[in-house]
Design an enzyme around this catalytic site. Structure first.
Site, PDB file in Angstrom:
ATOM      1  N   ASP A   1       0.845  -1.212   0.000  1.00  0.00           N
ATOM      2  CA  ASP A   1       0.000   0.000   0.000  1.00  0.00           C
ATOM      3  C   ASP A   1       0.875   1.255   0.000  1.00  0.00           C
ATOM      4  O   ASP A   1       0.927   1.949   0.996  1.00  0.00           O
ATOM      5  CB  ASP A   1      -0.895  -0.057   1.239  1.00  0.00           C
TER       6      ASP A   1
ATOM      7  N   GLU B   1      -2.314   9.906  -1.108  1.00  0.00           N
ATOM      8  CA  GLU B   1      -3.559   9.142  -1.316  1.00  0.00           C
ATOM      9  C   GLU B   1      -4.261   8.931   0.017  1.00  0.00           C
ATOM     10  O   GLU B   1      -5.472   9.040   0.145  1.00  0.00           O
ATOM     11  CB  GLU B   1      -3.250   7.790  -1.965  1.00  0.00           C
ATOM     12  N   GLU B   2      -3.447   8.613   1.020  1.00  0.00           N
ATOM     13  CA  GLU B   2      -4.003   8.282   2.343  1.00  0.00           C
ATOM     14  C   GLU B   2      -4.524   9.532   3.054  1.00  0.00           C
ATOM     15  O   GLU B   2      -3.996  10.620   2.870  1.00  0.00           O
ATOM     16  CB  GLU B   2      -2.914   7.654   3.225  1.00  0.00           C
TER      17      GLU B   2
ATOM     18  N   ASP C   1      -3.016  -0.724  -6.806  1.00  0.00           N
ATOM     19  CA  ASP C   1      -3.034  -0.511  -5.351  1.00  0.00           C
ATOM     20  C   ASP C   1      -3.182  -1.871  -4.658  1.00  0.00           C
ATOM     21  O   ASP C   1      -3.842  -2.769  -5.184  1.00  0.00           O
ATOM     22  CB  ASP C   1      -4.182   0.438  -4.951  1.00  0.00           C
TER      23      ASP C   1
ATOM     24  N   HIS D   1      -3.723  -1.742   6.127  1.00  0.00           N
ATOM     25  CA  HIS D   1      -3.704  -0.659   7.110  1.00  0.00           C
ATOM     26  C   HIS D   1      -3.293  -1.111   8.510  1.00  0.00           C
ATOM     27  O   HIS D   1      -3.715  -0.523   9.512  1.00  0.00           O
ATOM     28  CB  HIS D   1      -5.048   0.101   7.138  1.00  0.00           C
TER      29      HIS D   1
HETATM   30 ZN   LIG Z   1      -4.021   2.640   2.126  1.00  0.00          ZN
END
Ligand SMILES: [Zn+2]
Ligand SMILES: *[C@@H]1O[C@H](CO)[C@@H](O)[C@H](O)[C@H]1NC(C)=O
Ligand SMILES: *[C@@H]1O[C@H](CO)[C@@H](O)[C@H](O)[C@H]1NC(C)=O
Length: 320
Positions: free
Chosen positions: A126, A171-172, A209, A288
């Site tokens: 990620d 992105e996060e 992703d 995550h």
């Molecule tokens: Zn992520």
């Protein structure tokens, strides 16, 4: 495994193998060690991403420099655009590398930032692995260009097809996922490309992703690009018969045909760009968590996506 894919490509795009000096099989055999999880040679493309990469941090800057150095070392006429901007009190930077001056571009993208929390989160899937795969694919295109510019050049110009490789920052979410706290880099680039007219020249956006860890199914999300999905699925079937992740018969998401997973493709999709979103569903179990580290990457997975996407891009060029 390489033989199978070479044969498929020979059927699809005979011009490459007949005229081109390069053997695909040879290329991948020579270059896949660069994505090795165990061999930390100085040319390794995967291990430099094994670090936290939160926006604006020193580690992020190092990773940016590594990416830029990589493109500067290439043979082909790669153009670099970097865009630094501030939002929510942080600095972000998108990196875009373009090969060709064509009327159409296939764009392939991933995000290089990592999540702020939990502290120490590396995000191997990620999306560190996806970033390394983008570098590998770029090297593949570059090598083709270098070996036989006369062959690839005309396709990269005029009505042909060029390539844009995009590394998104931010992105996060910095805190909690919300429309204004996520997708910083992609919202920014989609806005810029809308204003400059570039969006009209993006034939396809391939977004990677959560690739590289345990193999989960990757569904086809959008009807407009199901045709591309089928092409990639046939490459996968030629590459390996184990644990196929793509299934062109699975139409579950195509019926809804809209955004079900929020990711960097959204600002582009909403602006009308054709999107191939390569993200597994369900997400990897390490998603995550601190476990999304290099120990949970699978060498075979990283290698597979690097090969498939290299072949897929050149197939897109050949068909134009
Ligand atoms: Zn992520
Ligand atoms: C390590 O990687 C380098 C560069 O790709 C390669 O030349 C070398 O043979 C590899 N060494 C081993 C032990 O695999
Ligand atoms: C990734 O980084 C961690 C922390 O620095 C280290 O312990 C681990 O060995 C690294 N993994 C690889 C494959 O290099």
């Amino acid at each position: 495994m390489f033989t199978a894919i070479t044969i498929v490509l020979w059927i699809l795009s005979p011009w490459l193998l007949v005229e081109g000096g390069i053997s695909f099989e040879e290329f991948h055999r020579e270059n896949l060690p660069l994505l090795s999880l165990t061999n930390s040679s100085e040319n390794n493309l995967l291990l430099p991403f094994n670090t936290t990469r939160t926006p604006g941090s020193e580690e992020s800057l190092k990773v940016q420099n590594f990416i830029k150095r990589f493109y500067r070392g290439m043979e082909g006429p790669w153009q670099l655009e970097e865009d630094s901007f501030e939002a929510n009190g942080r600095r972000f930077k998108n990196l875009v590398f373009t090969l060709g001056e064509a009327s159409h571009y296939v764009t392939i993208a991933a995000h290089y930032d990592s999540k702020v929390a939990p502290e120490g989160f590396v995000g191997a899937s990620d999306s560190a692995a996806s970033c390394a795969i983008l570098l590998y694919v770029s090297r593949f295109l570059d090598r083709l260009y270098d070996e036989d510019a006369a062959l690839l050049e005309p396709r990269l110009r005029g009505a042909g097809i060029g390539f844009k490789i995009v590394f998104f920052d931010g992105e996060e979410a910095l805190q909690q996922w919300r429309a204004d706290d996520s997708l910083y880099g992609s919202r920014r680039l989609a806005g810029q490309w809308a204003r400059s007219g570039t969006l009209d020249h993006i034939e396809l956006l391939v977004l990677l992703d959560l690739l590289g860890s345990e193999p989960q199914p990757i569904p086809s999300y959008f009807r407009e690009t199901h045709w591309y999905y089928e092409r990639l699925a046939s490459l996968e079937a030629a590459y390996t018969h184990q644990e196929l992740q793509l299934d062109a018969q699975d139409h579950r998401f195509l019926q809804a045909n809209g955004v079900t997973i929020e990711d960097d493709h959204v600002p582009f999709y909403e602006a009308g760009v054709a999107v191939l979103h390569l993200v597994p569903w369900p997400f990897p179990s390490v998603w995550h968590t601190l476990e999304d580290d290099y120990d949970h990457l699978q060498q075979g997975q990283v290698d597979k996506w690097a090969v498939l996407l290299s072949e897929f891009l050149i197939d897109c060029a050949a068909r134009r």
